[in-house]
Design a protein around this motif. Structure first.
Motif, PDB file in Angstrom:
ATOM      1  N   ARG A  95     -27.336 -32.137  91.502  1.00  0.00           N
ATOM      2  CA  ARG A  95     -26.773 -31.029  90.722  1.00  0.00           C
ATOM      3  C   ARG A  95     -27.162 -31.139  89.246  1.00  0.00           C
ATOM      4  O   ARG A  95     -26.350 -30.957  88.343  1.00  0.00           O
ATOM      5  CB  ARG A  95     -25.270 -30.920  90.927  1.00  0.00           C
ATOM      6  CG  ARG A  95     -24.917 -30.701  92.396  1.00  0.00           C
ATOM      7  CD  ARG A  95     -23.476 -30.353  92.651  1.00  0.00           C
ATOM      8  NE  ARG A  95     -23.267 -30.155  94.094  1.00  0.00           N
ATOM      9  CZ  ARG A  95     -22.094 -29.884  94.657  1.00  0.00           C
ATOM     10  NH1 ARG A  95     -21.012 -29.763  93.897  1.00  0.00           N
ATOM     11  NH2 ARG A  95     -22.000 -29.719  95.964  1.00  0.00           N
ATOM     12  N   ASN A  96     -28.443 -31.440  89.067  1.00  0.00           N
ATOM     13  CA  ASN A  96     -29.022 -31.582  87.737  1.00  0.00           C
ATOM     14  C   ASN A  96     -30.042 -30.465  87.560  1.00  0.00           C
ATOM     15  O   ASN A  96     -31.116 -30.472  88.181  1.00  0.00           O
ATOM     16  CB  ASN A  96     -29.686 -32.961  87.614  1.00  0.00           C
ATOM     17  CG  ASN A  96     -30.255 -33.213  86.227  1.00  0.00           C
ATOM     18  OD1 ASN A  96     -30.619 -32.291  85.512  1.00  0.00           O
ATOM     19  ND2 ASN A  96     -30.356 -34.486  85.849  1.00  0.00           N
ATOM     20  N   LEU A  97     -29.730 -29.498  86.717  1.00  0.00           N
ATOM     21  CA  LEU A  97     -30.590 -28.331  86.547  1.00  0.00           C
ATOM     22  C   LEU A  97     -31.986 -28.717  86.065  1.00  0.00           C
ATOM     23  O   LEU A  97     -32.989 -28.117  86.484  1.00  0.00           O
ATOM     24  CB  LEU A  97     -29.947 -27.338  85.563  1.00  0.00           C
ATOM     25  CG  LEU A  97     -30.708 -26.033  85.314  1.00  0.00           C
ATOM     26  CD1 LEU A  97     -30.906 -25.258  86.613  1.00  0.00           C
ATOM     27  CD2 LEU A  97     -29.969 -25.176  84.287  1.00  0.00           C
ATOM     28  N   HIS A 148     -30.876 -32.573  94.245  1.00  0.00           N
ATOM     29  CA  HIS A 148     -31.246 -33.423  93.112  1.00  0.00           C
ATOM     30  C   HIS A 148     -30.057 -33.682  92.184  1.00  0.00           C
ATOM     31  O   HIS A 148     -30.170 -33.615  90.954  1.00  0.00           O
ATOM     32  CB  HIS A 148     -32.425 -32.809  92.352  1.00  0.00           C
ATOM     33  CG  HIS A 148     -33.695 -32.796  93.147  1.00  0.00           C
ATOM     34  ND1 HIS A 148     -34.453 -33.920  93.374  1.00  0.00           N
ATOM     35  CD2 HIS A 148     -34.327 -31.790  93.813  1.00  0.00           C
ATOM     36  CE1 HIS A 148     -35.495 -33.619  94.120  1.00  0.00           C
ATOM     37  NE2 HIS A 148     -35.441 -32.338  94.398  1.00  0.00           N
ATOM     38  N   VAL A 161     -34.252 -29.536  88.893  1.00  0.00           N
ATOM     39  CA  VAL A 161     -34.731 -28.342  89.598  1.00  0.00           C
ATOM     40  C   VAL A 161     -35.868 -27.699  88.812  1.00  0.00           C
ATOM     41  O   VAL A 161     -36.913 -27.341  89.372  1.00  0.00           O
ATOM     42  CB  VAL A 161     -33.582 -27.327  89.804  1.00  0.00           C
ATOM     43  CG1 VAL A 161     -34.096 -26.077  90.524  1.00  0.00           C
ATOM     44  CG2 VAL A 161     -32.439 -27.950  90.587  1.00  0.00           C
ATOM     45  N   LYS A 162     -35.677 -27.573  87.499  1.00  0.00           N
ATOM     46  CA  LYS A 162     -36.688 -26.928  86.664  1.00  0.00           C
ATOM     47  C   LYS A 162     -38.035 -27.646  86.729  1.00  0.00           C
ATOM     48  O   LYS A 162     -39.090 -27.015  86.631  1.00  0.00           O
ATOM     49  CB  LYS A 162     -36.206 -26.865  85.210  1.00  0.00           C
ATOM     50  CG  LYS A 162     -35.123 -25.830  84.957  1.00  0.00           C
ATOM     51  CD  LYS A 162     -34.764 -25.801  83.480  1.00  0.00           C
ATOM     52  CE  LYS A 162     -33.759 -24.708  83.166  1.00  0.00           C
ATOM     53  NZ  LYS A 162     -33.439 -24.654  81.719  1.00  0.00           N
ATOM     54  N   PHE A 198     -33.690 -21.146  86.491  1.00  0.00           N
ATOM     55  CA  PHE A 198     -33.817 -22.360  87.290  1.00  0.00           C
ATOM     56  C   PHE A 198     -35.265 -22.857  87.363  1.00  0.00           C
ATOM     57  O   PHE A 198     -35.524 -23.884  87.984  1.00  0.00           O
ATOM     58  CB  PHE A 198     -33.277 -22.126  88.708  1.00  0.00           C
ATOM     59  CG  PHE A 198     -31.786 -22.318  88.830  1.00  0.00           C
ATOM     60  CD1 PHE A 198     -31.250 -23.406  89.509  1.00  0.00           C
ATOM     61  CD2 PHE A 198     -30.902 -21.409  88.257  1.00  0.00           C
ATOM     62  CE1 PHE A 198     -29.878 -23.582  89.626  1.00  0.00           C
ATOM     63  CE2 PHE A 198     -29.528 -21.572  88.359  1.00  0.00           C
ATOM     64  CZ  PHE A 198     -29.010 -22.669  89.042  1.00  0.00           C
ATOM     65  N   ALA A 219     -33.282 -22.433  95.098  1.00  0.00           N
ATOM     66  CA  ALA A 219     -32.919 -23.046  93.815  1.00  0.00           C
ATOM     67  C   ALA A 219     -31.617 -23.828  93.941  1.00  0.00           C
ATOM     68  O   ALA A 219     -31.481 -24.935  93.387  1.00  0.00           O
ATOM     69  CB  ALA A 219     -32.789 -21.970  92.737  1.00  0.00           C
ATOM     70  N   PHE A 220     -30.652 -23.287  94.682  1.00  0.00           N
ATOM     71  CA  PHE A 220     -29.358 -23.959  94.826  1.00  0.00           C
ATOM     72  C   PHE A 220     -29.463 -25.131  95.811  1.00  0.00           C
ATOM     73  O   PHE A 220     -28.783 -26.143  95.655  1.00  0.00           O
ATOM     74  CB  PHE A 220     -28.292 -22.949  95.271  1.00  0.00           C
ATOM     75  CG  PHE A 220     -28.286 -21.708  94.413  1.00  0.00           C
ATOM     76  CD1 PHE A 220     -28.129 -21.795  93.031  1.00  0.00           C
ATOM     77  CD2 PHE A 220     -28.488 -20.461  94.972  1.00  0.00           C
ATOM     78  CE1 PHE A 220     -28.150 -20.660  92.237  1.00  0.00           C
ATOM     79  CE2 PHE A 220     -28.517 -19.324  94.180  1.00  0.00           C
ATOM     80  CZ  PHE A 220     -28.347 -19.420  92.812  1.00  0.00           C
ATOM     81  N   VAL A 254     -23.722 -22.793  85.407  1.00  0.00           N
ATOM     82  CA  VAL A 254     -25.131 -23.188  85.314  1.00  0.00           C
ATOM     83  C   VAL A 254     -26.049 -21.963  85.245  1.00  0.00           C
ATOM     84  O   VAL A 254     -27.023 -21.949  84.487  1.00  0.00           O
ATOM     85  CB  VAL A 254     -25.517 -24.087  86.518  1.00  0.00           C
ATOM     86  CG1 VAL A 254     -27.007 -24.429  86.471  1.00  0.00           C
ATOM     87  CG2 VAL A 254     -24.694 -25.356  86.516  1.00  0.00           C
ATOM     88  N   TYR A 299     -30.916 -27.760  93.699  1.00  0.00           N
ATOM     89  CA  TYR A 299     -29.894 -28.183  92.731  1.00  0.00           C
ATOM     90  C   TYR A 299     -28.947 -29.199  93.371  1.00  0.00           C
ATOM     91  O   TYR A 299     -28.650 -30.256  92.782  1.00  0.00           O
ATOM     92  CB  TYR A 299     -29.120 -26.955  92.255  1.00  0.00           C
ATOM     93  CG  TYR A 299     -28.034 -27.235  91.246  1.00  0.00           C
ATOM     94  CD1 TYR A 299     -28.338 -27.576  89.929  1.00  0.00           C
ATOM     95  CD2 TYR A 299     -26.689 -27.140  91.612  1.00  0.00           C
ATOM     96  CE1 TYR A 299     -27.337 -27.818  89.001  1.00  0.00           C
ATOM     97  CE2 TYR A 299     -25.676 -27.380  90.688  1.00  0.00           C
ATOM     98  CZ  TYR A 299     -26.011 -27.718  89.388  1.00  0.00           C
ATOM     99  OH  TYR A 299     -25.009 -27.962  88.479  1.00  0.00           O
ATOM    100  N   ASP A 300     -28.513 -28.910  94.578  1.00  0.00           N
ATOM    101  CA  ASP A 300     -27.627 -29.844  95.274  1.00  0.00           C
ATOM    102  C   ASP A 300     -28.379 -31.115  95.681  1.00  0.00           C
ATOM    103  O   ASP A 300     -27.866 -32.233  95.547  1.00  0.00           O
ATOM    104  CB  ASP A 300     -27.023 -29.166  96.502  1.00  0.00           C
ATOM    105  CG  ASP A 300     -25.948 -30.020  97.168  1.00  0.00           C
ATOM    106  OD1 ASP A 300     -24.955 -30.358  96.486  1.00  0.00           O
ATOM    107  OD2 ASP A 300     -26.101 -30.349  98.358  1.00  0.00           O
TER     108      ASP A 300
END
Length: 549
Positions: free
Chosen positions: A197-199, A195, A202-203, A260, A188-189, A243, A192-193
């Protein structure tokens, strides 16, 4: 490269590209990359993905020593043996790449399992046990569920970050990343990095399956440890705290995965309700639906039994079941020296050994148990098997205590080596599949599904998948539930009484006095367990309800 990820044409309705991350996979007796039910489930999923021609790859870890080999001491008690494994059927991808663990680079090698080897989706297994790494780094992929906390954290990074990075190196377009349990949470992290750092990005891509209400299956660790171990990659700890909405300086893997992902699932209808009760009051979690676990019929069902069932040939079905009982009893004789009788009702309790599963419940009223198995007119044979976690000394003590208590009885046996091969032999050879978890702690409990496929009748607590299937006296039997608010010893007493009551008053009279009626119950179970609890349904449902959601 020496491998091809486009080895079969993808079916149009399964064209969404998915990657399935799991700490364990039970694919074949020869490949020791699993411990118990989570691995059995993941293995069946990979087999159905192949048979349905889904656009899915599996990502796991190549455990150098597997889980462990379950052997015996001189007094017949359990011993955990650790032996180095090697597999000539895994292909070297030629890919070795670094990931960061504890602020230091660790090299990861990727091995490939081709679909036609065991009839699975294409799969990759990651290892750090290569000469280029120092000894500590090599040990990360030595033992499944390493008891050392730092090693466990490192294993999660290997699965999540290593798997994510491998897919990028392969230049494989992935629409959906599926975390099977929270073990691979660092993925997940990583996403996140990757993309920005846009949650929300990730979702869009992440889905999650939670498998257990048990604490051990919902791992959590102090933020300091995770930060020191590089669990969050290059993302600063304060950003993760914000986050992931971290409270009390501890990160819970399940809760974070729920925050996430865009959708998640429990693994039975009961567990879906339990999971929503456990997590539903937290801010920012995704919806939790229920997709009941299931098992692959191609792998698990006995072909001759099903041919007899399809032909409505009761004579052939009974003859084949007798053969399968004799095959199981050869294993019993080899391990214990006890000769079992194929004409006698045989009860099996076999699954991962954990305290809440109550392997000894049938022994709780011991004098009554002795009377049950010593009845000359309606005899009973009982077999146990299962692997405790090698550092779960309570479960190991329970395993050994059952050996000691039942050793005087020639019609009882405790078997070691509970892996795919023994599991199949027990499900095909048993008459009654006994399942005795403390309600509602069994999220799914799929072993009864594959038992039912093989003419074995469930006697179970109504937990996990069982309430969706068993109709008492028609396709199986239910153990009466105690009041959930009673103290555990009281519940154990009541439900132990229930096990013996159902055996003595319902099952034994049927088996010995009305054998055709008992056979009809077994046949009804065989007919009804598929397709609802065959993994084609589950694998299809993941696409329809999660991957394409």
């Amino acid at each position: 490269m020496a491998f091809d990820l486009n080895m079969y044409p993808v079916a149009e309705k399964f064209k969404t590209s998915a990657a399935y991350f799991s700490m364990e996979f039970a694919l074949d007796q020869a490949l020791k990359t699993y411990s118990g039910g989570l691995g059995f489930l993941a293995g069946s999923h990979m087999r159905s993905a192949y048979e349905l021609k889904q656009n899915l790859v599996g990502i796991g870890i190549l455990w150098s020593y597997g889980y462990y080999d379950q052997g015996r001491n001189e007094d017949q008690t359990m011993r955990a043996d650790f032996r180095l494994k090697s597999y000539s059927f895994l292909q070297d991808t030629g890919l070795t790449f670094p990931i960061i663990i504890h602020d230091a680079p660790v090299l990861v090698k990727a091995m490939y399992l081709a679909p036609d080897t065991f009839g699975t989706a294409p799969m990759f297994f990651l290892t750090t046990d290569i000469p280029e790494n120092d000894y500590i780094s090599r040990t990360i992929s030595h033992h499944l569920y390493d008891p050392d906390t730092a090693a466990r954290v490192a294993q999660s990074i290997l699965l999540g970050v290593g798997g994510g990075k491998l897919l990028d190196l392969l230049e494989r377009k992935v629409d959906v990343y599926h975390l099977n349990e929270g073990h691979g949470l660092p993925l997940a992290f990583f996403l996140y990095d990757k993309h920005g750092r846009n949650l929300e990005e990730v979702k869009k891509r992440l889905v999650f399956t939670t498998h257990t209400p048990e604490l051990a299956g919902n791992e959590e660790h102090p933020m300091k440890l995770l930060t020191d171990m590089s669990f969050f990659g290059p993302v600063p700890e304060e950003e993760i705290r914000r986050v992931a909405q971290v409270e009390n300086n501890t990160l819970n893997y399940t809760l974070t995965a729920l925050r996430f992902s865009h959708i998640s699932n429990g693994v039975s209808k009961v567990h879906g309700e339990v999971a929503n009760e456990m997590w539903g009051h937290y801010n920012g979690i995704c919806p939790i639906i229920a997709i009941t676990n299931s098992q692959n019929g191609t792998y698990w069902r006995d072909r001759k039994l099903h041919e007899a069932l399809a032909a409505n040939d009761d004579t052939a079905l009974k003859a084949r079941k007798r053969e399968l009982k004799q095959e199981l009893f050869k294993i019993v004789a080899d391990q214990t020296g006890n000769l079992f009788d194929p004409e006698v009702l045989t009860v099996v309790w076999a699954r991962r050994f954990a305290g809440y599963k109550r392997a000894d419940l049938i022994l709780r009223h011991f004098q009554r148990f002795q009377e049950l198995i010593n009845n000359a007119d309606r005899p009973v044979q009982v077999i146990w098997a299962g692997k405790p976690y090698p550092k779960d000394y309570g479960a190991i003590a329970l395993f050994n205590d059952i050996i000691r208590k039942t050793k005087p009885f020639k019609n009882c046996a405790v078997l070691t080596g509970y892996e795919l091969g023994l599991s199949a032999a027990m499900k095909k050879g048993a008459d009654i599949w006994l399942n005795t978890p403390r309600f509602p702690r069994e999220a799914s409990g799929t072993s009864g599904m594959t038992a039912a496929m093989n003419g074995c009748v469930s006697l179970s607590i109504a937990d996990g998948w069982v309430p969706e299937f068993v109709r008492h006296g028609e396709n199986g039997f239910l153990i009466p539930l105690a009041n959930v608010n009673e103290p555990e010893p009281v519940k154990d007493d009541i439900e132990a009484t229930g096990v013996l009551d159902v055996l003595e008053q319902e099952i034994l009279p049927l088996y010995y006095s009305q054998p055709q009626d008992f056979l009809e119950i077994a046949k009804t179970g065989m007919l009804e367990v598929e397709p609802e609890f065959e993994s084609h349904r589950m694998a299809t449902e993941y696409y329809e309800r999660m991957y394409n959601a």
